[in-house]
Design an enzyme around this catalytic site. Structure first.
Site, mmCIF file in Angstrom:
data_model
loop_
_atom_site.group_PDB
_atom_site.id
_atom_site.type_symbol
_atom_site.label_atom_id
_atom_site.label_comp_id
_atom_site.label_asym_id
_atom_site.label_seq_id
_atom_site.Cartn_x
_atom_site.Cartn_y
_atom_site.Cartn_z
ATOM 1 N N HIS A 134 1.565 8.997 4.900
ATOM 2 C CA HIS A 134 0.618 10.069 5.218
ATOM 3 C C HIS A 134 1.087 10.963 6.362
ATOM 4 O O HIS A 134 0.551 12.054 6.545
ATOM 5 C CB HIS A 134 -0.745 9.474 5.582
ATOM 6 N N SER A 179 -6.766 4.127 -1.854
ATOM 7 C CA SER A 179 -6.866 2.714 -1.524
ATOM 8 C C SER A 179 -8.227 2.129 -1.872
ATOM 9 O O SER A 179 -8.333 0.966 -2.273
ATOM 10 C CB SER A 179 -6.566 2.507 -0.033
ATOM 11 N N LYS A 185 -6.070 -1.662 6.979
ATOM 12 C CA LYS A 185 -6.363 -1.960 5.579
ATOM 13 C C LYS A 185 -7.174 -3.240 5.416
ATOM 14 O O LYS A 185 -7.311 -3.743 4.291
ATOM 15 C CB LYS A 185 -5.054 -2.073 4.776
ATOM 16 N N ASP A 192 -4.691 14.324 2.365
ATOM 17 C CA ASP A 192 -4.855 14.159 0.918
ATOM 18 C C ASP A 192 -4.541 15.453 0.177
ATOM 19 O O ASP A 192 -4.687 15.531 -1.052
ATOM 20 C CB ASP A 192 -6.295 13.728 0.595
ATOM 21 N N HIS A 250 -11.844 11.478 -0.178
ATOM 22 C CA HIS A 250 -13.025 11.236 0.655
ATOM 23 C C HIS A 250 -14.154 12.213 0.339
ATOM 24 O O HIS A 250 -15.323 11.915 0.583
ATOM 25 C CB HIS A 250 -12.664 11.350 2.137
ATOM 26 N N ASP A 295 1.653 3.491 2.898
ATOM 27 C CA ASP A 295 0.580 4.478 2.883
ATOM 28 C C ASP A 295 0.411 5.157 4.236
ATOM 29 O O ASP A 295 0.427 6.384 4.332
ATOM 30 C CB ASP A 295 -0.734 3.798 2.488
ATOM 31 N N ARG A 350 -16.577 8.730 0.132
ATOM 32 C CA ARG A 350 -15.870 7.460 0.382
ATOM 33 C C ARG A 350 -16.366 6.826 1.669
ATOM 34 O O ARG A 350 -16.639 7.512 2.653
ATOM 35 C CB ARG A 350 -14.367 7.713 0.440
ATOM 36 N N ASP A 352 -1.542 -0.206 -4.600
ATOM 37 C CA ASP A 352 -2.846 0.365 -4.956
ATOM 38 C C ASP A 352 -2.744 1.820 -5.395
ATOM 39 O O ASP A 352 -3.655 2.344 -6.043
ATOM 40 C CB ASP A 352 -3.819 0.240 -3.790
ATOM 41 N N HIS A 353 -1.648 2.492 -5.057
ATOM 42 C CA HIS A 353 -1.391 3.885 -5.436
ATOM 43 C C HIS A 353 -0.035 4.265 -4.883
ATOM 44 O O HIS A 353 0.570 3.518 -4.107
ATOM 45 C CB HIS A 353 -2.467 4.838 -4.879
ATOM 46 N N HIS A 396 -1.382 11.248 -1.459
ATOM 47 C CA HIS A 396 -1.005 10.254 -2.459
ATOM 48 C C HIS A 396 -0.356 10.938 -3.660
ATOM 49 O O HIS A 396 -0.319 12.158 -3.757
ATOM 50 C CB HIS A 396 -2.243 9.475 -2.912
ATOM 51 N N ASP A 405 0.824 -1.200 0.000
ATOM 52 C CA ASP A 405 0.000 0.000 0.000
ATOM 53 C C ASP A 405 0.863 1.257 0.000
ATOM 54 O O ASP A 405 1.756 1.425 0.831
ATOM 55 C CB ASP A 405 -0.911 0.005 1.228
#
Length: 538
Positions: free
Chosen positions: A414, A62, A344, A154, A123, A410, A269, A451-452, A482, A11
């Site tokens: 963050h 994600s 996750k 984000d 989100h 991830d 989200r 996933d990103h 991300h 992730d």
């Protein structure tokens, strides 16, 4: 493949610029380096239109990443669906919106909007909020209250005041017509309200106290709250600001949520919207003492859990993802394992399975409880424990297919702190090294991807020049969001050396992984799936 086919999601591990801001590049990753050099390797698209987002300027996340991995096709996702519903006007014609408006017009109570205040488009999006606010004013709603969760995750880590200014401008414009539109409460998204997978219910409880009861430290404005809290804790970033309420001249909260009100959670989200939705909707609720639950009409921007029908009312129908990889395998009697830590767990289960909250026939789900301490303090997270259980499970021979998520890149990415992010990536690489000999022993296949991107870009960049941005002291500005970078895809299948990736396939993305798994398991993919990444031709 004779043995199990395993998909490992690293992730937040993308392929970046390989510079001082790229924690993936800076990490010592002998296992991943060897796979890239010696095994089939390629890049996959993991953002924008490749995962169902409105444009290729939209970073992946994600939720949409795991939807694409499990669905084998690209479905329009939350942001794109909401955009379309607002532009067409269908959102405002739906039962949920009409009911919310009718309730507050009848009772005189405010219409409350709760959600993440940014344009991160992961989100929520601030323009969605503005469209709802303006429409409420147009339809004659006299009182509106906004409960603003601050992002910095984000979007740039201290960008909150940009969005505060935008919101206050919209509210001020509407107040000139005599309406009472104000901010009522707020707080950083990692401190109040937006917990997920039941990792930290006290976070939701704090949000409930601020938003619903009006309990908490009082400030005269949203901007005043942000500036004061930052000054008191130098270096704090937006996502970690404590919660607060906005008070009037009398010192009383301006926006308690009381009987007769309507509440719209404008996040689209689902993962970080489920718990606060439960607090508003469940008749019997035991996760914290919420006191007397107010009699309100509650709606989500979307339905966050289709199996649980949560919430009961929503403004925009979610994507209808059917015939997932997991469904095909279950229908063919293929046993499956899904494993991750709490942070996750829902991604390798709920999102992978097309937003279904119940395991399918033949599926085993294993959740390793996450730590609750700050991720930069424990960047190894639960990667080793996940791998421990995965190896034990694979050696039982019970699972023909397994999928797992290592959350480190991830969750630590963050935080915006580069050195722990480097350790996070190294922790994942160590687990890959443990897994490779087991795959060889069992004559299986391991498909490793992400996933990103996230840890691959720990510093903000100038959008025009690409140069790392620096503050007034010359220090790089931390990036917590991300990235738009592609992600790696490696195949380790030592018992099938003839397998390789199809080099003629351009612009492949995460949705190609499902057909690839079916290929490795010996099944033909459905005709509408994106094709397998593999070729066996010479």
């Amino acid at each position: 493949m004779k043995g199990p086919v395993v998909v490992a999601v690293m992730d937040g591990v993308g392929i970046g610029a390989r510079d001082d801001g790229d924690a993936v590049h800076l990490a010592r990753t002998p296992s991943l380096d060897w796979l890239i050099a010696e095994a089939p390797f390629r890049l996959l698209r993991a953002h924008g239109t490749a995962v169902g987002l409105p444009s290729d300027d939209d970073m992946g996340n994600s939720e949409v990443g795991h939807n694409a991995l499990g669905a084998g096709r690209v479905f329009d996702q939350g942001a794109k669906l909401v955009n379309a519903a607002i532009e067409s006007g269908k959102l405002f014609e739906g039962d949920a919106w009409r009911s919310a408006i009718a309730r507050v017009k009848q009772t005189g109570q405010p219409l409350h909007f709760l959600g993440l205040l940014s344009d991160g488009n992961v989100h929520s999006h601030i323009e969605h909020l503005f469209a709802l606010i303006r429409r409420a004013a147009q339809e004659g709603v006299q009182n509106v209250r906004v409960h603003a969760l601050l992002d910095g995750r984000d979007v740039p880590e201290t960008s909150a005041l940009t969005y505060v200014e935008m919101l206050e401008k919209v509210l001020a414009e509407i107040r000139t017509s005599g309406k009472d539109y104000r901010v009522a409460s707020g707080g950083g998204r990692m401190k109040v309200t937006m917990d997920r997978y039941e990792a930290d219910w006290p976070m939701v409880e704090r949000g409930w106290k601020h938003h619903v009861r009006g309990e908490g430290r009082g400030f005269r404005s949203l901007g005043d709250a942000v500036e004061t809290l930052r000054a008191e804790t130098p270096g704090v970033i937006d996502q970690n600001l404590p919660g607060f309420v906005i008070v009037g001249d009398d010192g009383e909260p301006v926006g308690r949520i009381e009987d007769g009100a309507a509440v719209i959670l404008f996040n689209f989200r689902g993962d970080r919207a489920v718990e606060i939705s439960r607090a508003f909707e469940e008749a019997t609720f035991t996760k914290f003492d919420r006191g007397a639950k107010p009699d309100v009409f509650f709606a989500g921007m979307m339905q966050y859990d289709g199996d649980l029908k949560l919430p009961a009312h929503f403004l925009v129908p979610p994507p209808e993802i059917e015939r997932t990889l997991s469904e095909h395998l279950a229908a063919n009697g293929v046993t499956q394992l899904a494993i991750s830590e709490t942070q996750k767990f829902g991604h390798v289960t709920y999102f992978w399975n097309g937003n279904r909250s119940e395991a399918l026939a033949g599926e085993t789900w294993i959740e390793v409880p996450s730590d609750t301490r700050p991720f930069e303090e424990r960047p190894w997270m639960k990667a080793a424990e996940i791998t421990d259980q995965l190896i034990d499970q694979l050696r039982t021979g019970k699972h023909r297919h397994a999928r797992l998520n290592w959350a480190n890149g991830d969750m630590v990415g963050h935080t915006g702190v580069r050195e722990p992010a480097i350790v996070a990536v190294e922790s994942v690489d160590l687990q890959i090294g443990r897994l490779l000999p087991v795959i060889k022993e069992l004559q299986g296949a391991l498909l490793i991807t992400a996933d990103h991107g996230n840890a691959d870009e720990m510093y903000e960049r100038d959008k025009k020049t690409g140069a790392i941005q620096r503050d007034e002291h010359g220090r790089p500005k931390a990036k917590t969001s991300h990235t738009l970078n592609p992600v790696p895809c490696c195949l380790y299948a030592p018992s099938a050396p003839e397998l390789r990736f199809d080099e003629t396939m351009k612009n492949a993305g995460l949705a190609n992984v499902a057909a690839t798994v079916l290929h490795l398991l010996g099944f033909a993919a459905p005709a509408d799936y994106l094709p397998s990444l593999l070729t066996t031709s010479e």
